[in-house]
Scaffold this motif. Structure first.
Motif, PDB file in Angstrom:
ATOM      1  N   THR A  12      49.263  36.442  43.090  1.00 18.30           N
ATOM      2  CA  THR A  12      48.751  37.759  43.481  1.00 18.30           C
ATOM      3  C   THR A  12      47.981  38.351  42.314  1.00 18.30           C
ATOM      4  O   THR A  12      48.491  38.388  41.182  1.00 18.30           O
ATOM      5  CB  THR A  12      49.888  38.707  43.889  1.00 18.30           C
ATOM      6  N   LEU A  13      46.757  38.779  42.598  1.00 20.49           N
ATOM      7  CA  LEU A  13      45.868  39.287  41.559  1.00 20.49           C
ATOM      8  C   LEU A  13      45.242  40.589  42.022  1.00 20.49           C
ATOM      9  O   LEU A  13      45.143  40.849  43.225  1.00 20.49           O
ATOM     10  CB  LEU A  13      44.722  38.300  41.302  1.00 20.49           C
ATOM     11  N   SER A  14      44.730  41.334  41.062  1.00 21.83           N
ATOM     12  CA  SER A  14      43.906  42.494  41.374  1.00 21.83           C
ATOM     13  C   SER A  14      42.442  42.064  41.394  1.00 21.83           C
ATOM     14  O   SER A  14      42.054  41.084  40.749  1.00 21.83           O
ATOM     15  CB  SER A  14      44.111  43.588  40.336  1.00 21.83           C
ATOM     16  N   GLU A  15      41.640  42.819  42.134  1.00 24.23           N
ATOM     17  CA  GLU A  15      40.201  42.543  42.166  1.00 24.23           C
ATOM     18  C   GLU A  15      39.643  42.517  40.743  1.00 24.23           C
ATOM     19  O   GLU A  15      40.082  43.277  39.875  1.00 24.23           O
ATOM     20  CB  GLU A  15      39.490  43.634  42.970  1.00 24.23           C
ATOM     21  N   ALA A  17      40.028  40.317  38.573  1.00 20.03           N
ATOM     22  CA  ALA A  17      40.840  39.532  37.636  1.00 20.03           C
ATOM     23  C   ALA A  17      40.324  38.100  37.566  1.00 20.03           C
ATOM     24  O   ALA A  17      39.576  37.636  38.427  1.00 20.03           O
ATOM     25  CB  ALA A  17      42.303  39.549  38.065  1.00 20.03           C
ATOM     26  N   VAL A  82      38.618  40.583  47.049  1.00 19.91           N
ATOM     27  CA  VAL A  82      39.609  40.545  48.134  1.00 19.91           C
ATOM     28  C   VAL A  82      39.309  39.402  49.098  1.00 19.91           C
ATOM     29  O   VAL A  82      40.223  38.741  49.616  1.00 19.91           O
ATOM     30  CB  VAL A  82      39.639  41.897  48.872  1.00 19.91           C
ATOM     31  N   SER A  85      40.973  35.852  49.009  1.00 19.15           N
ATOM     32  CA  SER A  85      42.355  35.617  49.439  1.00 19.15           C
ATOM     33  C   SER A  85      42.379  34.456  50.432  1.00 19.15           C
ATOM     34  O   SER A  85      41.704  34.502  51.477  1.00 19.15           O
ATOM     35  CB  SER A  85      42.929  36.875  50.092  1.00 19.15           C
ATOM     36  N   VAL A 109      44.440  38.609  46.775  1.00 14.54           N
ATOM     37  CA  VAL A 109      43.736  39.519  45.879  1.00 14.54           C
ATOM     38  C   VAL A 109      43.847  40.926  46.439  1.00 14.54           C
ATOM     39  O   VAL A 109      43.455  41.178  47.586  1.00 14.54           O
ATOM     40  CB  VAL A 109      42.259  39.125  45.721  1.00 14.54           C
ATOM     41  N   ARG A 110      44.366  41.838  45.642  1.00 12.20           N
ATOM     42  CA  ARG A 110      44.553  43.224  46.072  1.00 12.20           C
ATOM     43  C   ARG A 110      43.422  44.099  45.546  1.00 12.20           C
ATOM     44  O   ARG A 110      42.974  43.923  44.411  1.00 12.20           O
ATOM     45  CB  ARG A 110      45.884  43.749  45.572  1.00 12.20           C
TER      46      ARG A 110
END
Lengths: 111, 113
Positions: A12-15, A17, A82, A85, A109-110
């Motif tokens: 799980t990652l943030s945008e 990243a 995102v 994902s 991706v969040r």
């Protein structure tokens, strides 16, 4: 026999990243290497490939370099979105035609 | 152009029944492959056809599984006397020639109750 080992998920990652998914292989010959991607609700799509040592495959901002000395084909993207994902599969094709796949890595991706 | 198509997209059946899964490869592709994607086993090769040559059936898990390819185009994968462990997504792929990039269909999701 041929085998592919890839990093277990889920990831799980943030945008924006940086994404790395490790992939190593065992093969008797000189395989071609692939990354396939499976977006939610869709079929497997070829993302990129490399057919010989030191080749770099690239597509949609993703890159992977065929490293014979470390028997690796790690997937990288500098800034994920995102829309990235998906489930990512590393695969190899040895001297015949069959693809041998890794177990798959789920990436979320969040925003 | 049109990609690999598979039908049905979903199939629910009762244990012990026979099922047939269909694959239409990309036009002009001589090589056709079947794979299975299941929770316990990941993605595994089942069978391969190349032109009129004898198919490579080395990946078929049991003699309940069979496949044919008629006229060098459409292929049918048949599972007889289905078992619950046959539940999986069955993927078909094709390539212009053996050893070239394989293009996958959307798969058939099989559920055996």
């Amino acid at each position: 026999g041929d085998s592919v080992t890839q990093m277990e998920g889920p990831v799980t990652l943030s945008e924006e990243a940086f994404l790395t998914i490790n992939c190593t292989y065992t093969a008797t010959g000189y395989p071609s290497l692939f990354w396939y991607v499976q977006y939610p609700g869709e079929g497997l799509q070829l993302l990129l490939k490399a057919t010989k040592a030191d080749d770099k495959g690239s597509n949609k901002g993703f890159e992977a370099t065929y490293r014979k000395e470390t028997t690796s084909f790690h997937l990288e993207k500098g800034s994920v979105q995102v829309s990235d994902s998906a489930v990512y599969f590393c695969a190899l094709r040895d001297n015949d035609y069959k693809l041998s796949f890794g177990a798959g890595t789920t990436v979320t991706v969040r925003a | 152009g049109a990609g690999v198509s598979q039908s049905p997209s979903n199939k629910v059946t009762e244990k012990g029944k026979d099922v047939e899964l269909r694959c239409d490869p990309i036009s002009g592709h001589t090589a056709l492959y079947w794979y299975r994607q299941s929770l316990g086993q990941g993605l595994e090769f089942l069978i391969y056809f190349q032109g009129n040559s004898a198919p490579d059936k080395s990946g078929l898990p049991s003699d309940r599984f069979s496949a044919e390819r008629t006229g060098g185009s459409v292929s049918t994968l048949t599972i007889q006397r289905t078992q619950q462990e046959d539940s999986a997504v069955y993927l078909c792929a094709s390539s212009p020639l053996a050893g070239e990039t394989q293009y996958f269909g959307p798969g058939t999701r099989l559920l055996v109750l």
